[in-house]
Design a protein around this motif. Structure first.
Motif, PDB file in Angstrom:
ATOM      1  N   ASN A 105      -8.384  -1.753  11.587  1.00 40.20           N
ATOM      2  CA  ASN A 105      -9.410  -2.256  10.669  1.00 40.20           C
ATOM      3  C   ASN A 105      -9.817  -1.214   9.633  1.00 40.20           C
ATOM      4  OD1 ASN A 105     -10.601  -0.528  12.468  1.00 40.20           O
ATOM      5  ND2 ASN A 105     -12.440  -1.776  12.810  1.00 40.20           N
ATOM      6  N   ALA A 106      -8.939  -0.230   9.387  1.00 43.31           N
ATOM      7  CA  ALA A 106      -9.268   0.846   8.453  1.00 43.31           C
ATOM      8  C   ALA A 106      -9.444   0.315   7.039  1.00 43.31           C
ATOM      9  CB  ALA A 106      -8.180   1.910   8.492  1.00 43.31           C
ATOM     10  N   THR A 107     -10.345   0.937   6.318  1.00 50.16           N
ATOM     11  CA  THR A 107     -10.565   0.626   4.897  1.00 50.16           C
ATOM     12  C   THR A 107     -10.439   1.921   4.104  1.00 50.16           C
ATOM     13  OG1 THR A 107     -12.957   0.930   5.145  1.00 50.16           O
ATOM     14  CG2 THR A 107     -12.091  -1.302   5.437  1.00 50.16           C
ATOM     15  N   ALA A 108     -10.364   1.798   2.794  1.00 53.81           N
ATOM     16  CA  ALA A 108     -10.248   2.980   1.947  1.00 53.81           C
ATOM     17  C   ALA A 108     -11.493   3.847   2.087  1.00 53.81           C
ATOM     18  CB  ALA A 108     -10.049   2.556   0.498  1.00 53.81           C
ATOM     19  N   LYS A 109     -11.285   5.130   2.421  1.00 52.45           N
ATOM     20  CA  LYS A 109     -12.414   6.041   2.643  1.00 52.45           C
ATOM     21  C   LYS A 109     -12.747   6.851   1.395  1.00 52.45           C
ATOM     22  CE  LYS A 109     -10.733   8.288   6.151  1.00 52.45           C
ATOM     23  NZ  LYS A 109     -10.696   9.228   7.301  1.00 52.45           N
ATOM     24  N   LEU A 110     -11.875   6.808   0.390  1.00 55.25           N
ATOM     25  CA  LEU A 110     -12.099   7.572  -0.827  1.00 55.25           C
ATOM     26  C   LEU A 110     -12.203   6.637  -2.020  1.00 55.25           C
ATOM     27  CD1 LEU A 110      -9.537  10.501  -0.312  1.00 55.25           C
ATOM     28  CD2 LEU A 110     -11.997  10.529   0.122  1.00 55.25           C
ATOM     29  N   PRO A 111     -13.060   6.941  -2.973  1.00 53.84           N
ATOM     30  CA  PRO A 111     -13.182   6.076  -4.154  1.00 53.84           C
ATOM     31  C   PRO A 111     -11.914   6.113  -4.993  1.00 53.84           C
ATOM     32  CG  PRO A 111     -14.444   8.114  -4.426  1.00 53.84           C
ATOM     33  CD  PRO A 111     -13.991   8.085  -3.003  1.00 53.84           C
ATOM     34  N   GLY A 112     -11.592   4.971  -5.576  1.00 53.21           N
ATOM     35  CA  GLY A 112     -10.430   4.882  -6.441  1.00 53.21           C
ATOM     36  C   GLY A 112      -9.160   4.473  -5.732  1.00 53.21           C
ATOM     37  N   TYR A 113      -9.200   4.376  -4.399  1.00 59.14           N
ATOM     38  CA  TYR A 113      -8.015   3.956  -3.640  1.00 59.14           C
ATOM     39  C   TYR A 113      -8.118   2.469  -3.317  1.00 59.14           C
ATOM     40  CZ  TYR A 113      -6.263   8.686  -2.913  1.00 59.14           C
ATOM     41  OH  TYR A 113      -5.748   9.945  -3.102  1.00 59.14           O
ATOM     42  N   PRO A 114      -7.012   1.728  -3.422  1.00 59.33           N
ATOM     43  CA  PRO A 114      -7.046   0.296  -3.082  1.00 59.33           C
ATOM     44  C   PRO A 114      -7.188   0.111  -1.574  1.00 59.33           C
ATOM     45  CG  PRO A 114      -4.798   0.983  -3.502  1.00 59.33           C
ATOM     46  CD  PRO A 114      -5.664   2.161  -3.850  1.00 59.33           C
ATOM     47  N   GLU A 115      -7.614  -1.078  -1.187  1.00 57.39           N
ATOM     48  CA  GLU A 115      -7.687  -1.378   0.239  1.00 57.39           C
ATOM     49  C   GLU A 115      -6.272  -1.338   0.828  1.00 57.39           C
ATOM     50  OE1 GLU A 115     -10.425  -1.664   2.185  1.00 57.39           O
ATOM     51  OE2 GLU A 115     -11.304  -0.908   0.318  1.00 57.39           O
ATOM     52  N   PRO A 116      -6.120  -0.811   2.036  1.00 61.84           N
ATOM     53  CA  PRO A 116      -4.770  -0.582   2.585  1.00 61.84           C
ATOM     54  C   PRO A 116      -4.039  -1.864   2.942  1.00 61.84           C
ATOM     55  CG  PRO A 116      -6.439  -0.167   4.267  1.00 61.84           C
ATOM     56  CD  PRO A 116      -7.186  -0.400   2.975  1.00 61.84           C
ATOM     57  N   GLN A 117      -2.732  -1.820   2.774  1.00 62.81           N
ATOM     58  CA  GLN A 117      -1.827  -2.838   3.285  1.00 62.81           C
ATOM     59  C   GLN A 117      -1.380  -2.416   4.694  1.00 62.81           C
ATOM     60  OE1 GLN A 117      -1.192  -5.713   1.528  1.00 62.81           O
ATOM     61  NE2 GLN A 117      -2.772  -4.825   0.190  1.00 62.81           N
ATOM     62  N   PRO A 118      -0.848  -3.339   5.503  1.00 60.55           N
ATOM     63  CA  PRO A 118      -0.437  -2.970   6.873  1.00 60.55           C
ATOM     64  C   PRO A 118       0.488  -1.768   6.922  1.00 60.55           C
ATOM     65  CG  PRO A 118      -0.435  -5.355   6.625  1.00 60.55           C
ATOM     66  CD  PRO A 118      -0.723  -4.797   5.259  1.00 60.55           C
ATOM     67  N   ASN A 119       1.409  -1.649   5.960  1.00 60.32           N
ATOM     68  CA  ASN A 119       2.348  -0.521   5.970  1.00 60.32           C
ATOM     69  C   ASN A 119       1.678   0.815   5.697  1.00 60.32           C
ATOM     70  OD1 ASN A 119       4.741  -1.734   6.691  1.00 60.32           O
ATOM     71  ND2 ASN A 119       5.323  -2.220   4.590  1.00 60.32           N
ATOM     72  N   ASP A 120       0.464   0.776   5.121  1.00 61.41           N
ATOM     73  CA  ASP A 120      -0.254   2.014   4.835  1.00 61.41           C
ATOM     74  C   ASP A 120      -0.904   2.605   6.077  1.00 61.41           C
ATOM     75  OD1 ASP A 120       0.350   1.704   2.122  1.00 61.41           O
ATOM     76  OD2 ASP A 120      -1.470   0.525   1.758  1.00 61.41           O
ATOM     77  N   LEU A 121      -0.942   1.841   7.162  1.00 55.61           N
ATOM     78  CA  LEU A 121      -1.719   2.246   8.339  1.00 55.61           C
ATOM     79  C   LEU A 121      -0.852   2.682   9.515  1.00 55.61           C
ATOM     80  CD1 LEU A 121      -4.410  -0.606   8.298  1.00 55.61           C
ATOM     81  CD2 LEU A 121      -4.499   1.644   7.194  1.00 55.61           C
ATOM     82  N   VAL A 122       0.457   2.734   9.340  1.00 51.70           N
ATOM     83  CA  VAL A 122       1.346   3.092  10.455  1.00 51.70           C
ATOM     84  C   VAL A 122       2.234   4.274  10.067  1.00 51.70           C
ATOM     85  CG1 VAL A 122       1.374   0.757  11.397  1.00 51.70           C
ATOM     86  CG2 VAL A 122       3.118   1.436   9.738  1.00 51.70           C
ATOM     87  N   ILE A 123       2.709   4.977  11.107  1.00 48.27           N
ATOM     88  CA  ILE A 123       3.637   6.088  10.914  1.00 48.27           C
ATOM     89  C   ILE A 123       5.020   5.525  10.619  1.00 48.27           C
ATOM     90  CG2 ILE A 123       4.624   8.158  11.937  1.00 48.27           C
ATOM     91  CD1 ILE A 123       1.621   8.274  11.493  1.00 48.27           C
ATOM     92  N   HIS A 124       5.674   6.081   9.601  1.00 45.46           N
ATOM     93  CA  HIS A 124       7.015   5.631   9.235  1.00 45.46           C
ATOM     94  C   HIS A 124       8.040   6.712   9.549  1.00 45.46           C
ATOM     95  CE1 HIS A 124       5.753   1.928   7.241  1.00 45.46           C
ATOM     96  NE2 HIS A 124       4.744   2.610   6.736  1.00 45.46           N
ATOM     97  N   GLN A 125       9.293   6.302   9.525  1.00 43.30           N
ATOM     98  CA  GLN A 125      10.387   7.222   9.824  1.00 43.30           C
ATOM     99  C   GLN A 125      10.349   8.442   8.918  1.00 43.30           C
ATOM    100  OE1 GLN A 125      14.321   5.491  10.483  1.00 43.30           O
ATOM    101  NE2 GLN A 125      15.226   7.022   9.140  1.00 43.30           N
ATOM    102  N   GLN A 126      10.071   8.236   7.632  1.00 48.83           N
ATOM    103  CA  GLN A 126      10.077   9.357   6.700  1.00 48.83           C
ATOM    104  C   GLN A 126       8.967  10.363   7.000  1.00 48.83           C
ATOM    105  OE1 GLN A 126       9.729   6.164   5.777  1.00 48.83           O
ATOM    106  NE2 GLN A 126       8.166   5.875   4.194  1.00 48.83           N
ATOM    107  N   ASP A 127       7.890   9.907   7.635  1.00 47.87           N
ATOM    108  CA  ASP A 127       6.801  10.821   7.991  1.00 47.87           C
ATOM    109  C   ASP A 127       7.231  11.759   9.113  1.00 47.87           C
ATOM    110  OD1 ASP A 127       5.191   9.387   6.158  1.00 47.87           O
ATOM    111  OD2 ASP A 127       4.647   7.946   7.707  1.00 47.87           O
ATOM    112  N   LEU A 128       7.840  11.183  10.151  1.00 52.75           N
ATOM    113  CA  LEU A 128       8.352  12.013  11.243  1.00 52.75           C
ATOM    114  C   LEU A 128       9.459  12.940  10.765  1.00 52.75           C
ATOM    115  CD1 LEU A 128       8.508   9.559  14.284  1.00 52.75           C
ATOM    116  CD2 LEU A 128       7.382  11.780  14.258  1.00 52.75           C
ATOM    117  N   GLN A 129      10.354  12.405   9.925  1.00 54.18           N
ATOM    118  CA  GLN A 129      11.464  13.222   9.432  1.00 54.18           C
ATOM    119  C   GLN A 129      10.946  14.356   8.571  1.00 54.18           C
ATOM    120  OE1 GLN A 129      14.975  12.415  10.261  1.00 54.18           O
ATOM    121  NE2 GLN A 129      14.802  14.604   9.834  1.00 54.18           N
TER     122      GLN A 129
END
Length: 235
Positions: A105-129
């Motif tokens: 249920n996360a929302t944007a914590k900083l001004p100027g950022y759009p509300e997150p999409q589902p992909n913005d809230l999970v760890i992706h392969q490129q992050d681990l790599q």
């Protein structure tokens, strides 16, 4: 006539539902749960097989060392190769990085950022790599992801937000541990452009990020198969 048509359509829907279900509850997630259980079972089985393979490999090497006909120089070169290959335990000062999904249920914590999409809230392969690459760049002598040691042919792959590593499946949070100079490792993490981009999502949406000095630690040796697996053309 309209009423008869409505009842006929309802009857058709009931018949289609019955024919599809064939006596089962089509609204249940049981089939998905069975698949999930199967994946978990196979992952656990692969882990046990890795342990067994590692134990057998130690026995073979112990027998070979009794009388291998090699010189001390040959033995030294072999030990150096084993260390570089990641098949032996490695001890030293360690740094660990933990990555975790953001709250659903996360929302944007900083001004100027759009509300997150589902992909913005999970760890992706490129992050681990990105973490693994930065630690190698920082001079890591050895790295393990979760409870598995990485070797030159290891592939960090994610399907959705699930990590698949060397035949085993993991869910977040993900922990990456590296043995090496702690200051150089942390400097390399901070200097990585990919990690700097990830930190934007940490600050904006609450993705998990934690770097710890673990002190003296021993990484396990890689115990899986070292055979190369590759695709073959279909005749």
């Amino acid at each position: 006539m309209l009423t008869a048509a409505v009842f006929a359509l309802a009857g058709l829907l009931f018949f289609t539902s019955f024919n599809t279900a064939k006596g089962t509850n089509i609204r249940t997630d049981a089939s998905l749960l069975k698949l999930s259980d199967l994946i978990e079972e196979r992952s656990h089985k692969n882990g046990k097989l890795d342990e067994s393979n590692g134990s057998l490999r130690d026995d073979v090497e112990s027998l070979a060392e009794r009388d291998n006909g090699g010189t001390k120089a040959d033995d030294a070169r072999l030990k150096a190769l084993e260390k570089n290959a990641g098949t032996k335990k490695l001890s030293g000062d360690a740094v660990s990085v933990t990555l975790a999904d953001a709250p659903p249920n996360a929302t944007a914590k900083l001004p100027g950022y759009p509300e997150p999409q589902p992909n913005d809230l999970v760890i992706h392969q490129q992050d681990l790599q990105a973490v693994v690459n930065a630690l190698w760049q920082g001079g890591a002598e050895g790295i393990k992801v979760m409870d598995q040691r990485l070797i030159s042919t290891s592939a960090v792959r994610c399907v959705g937000n699930t990590l698949i590593l060397q035949g085993r499946v993991y869910s977040p949070p993900y922990k990456v541990t590296a043995v090496g100079d702690p200051e150089k490792l942390k400097t390399a993490l901070a200097a990585s452009p990919e990690i700097q981009n990830y930190m934007l999502y940490v600050n904006a949406y609450g993705l998990g990020w934690k770097v710890d000095d673990d002190g003296a630690m021993t990484l396990p040796g890689y115990s899986g198969t070292v055979d190369l697996h590759y695709a073959k053309p279909v005749e």
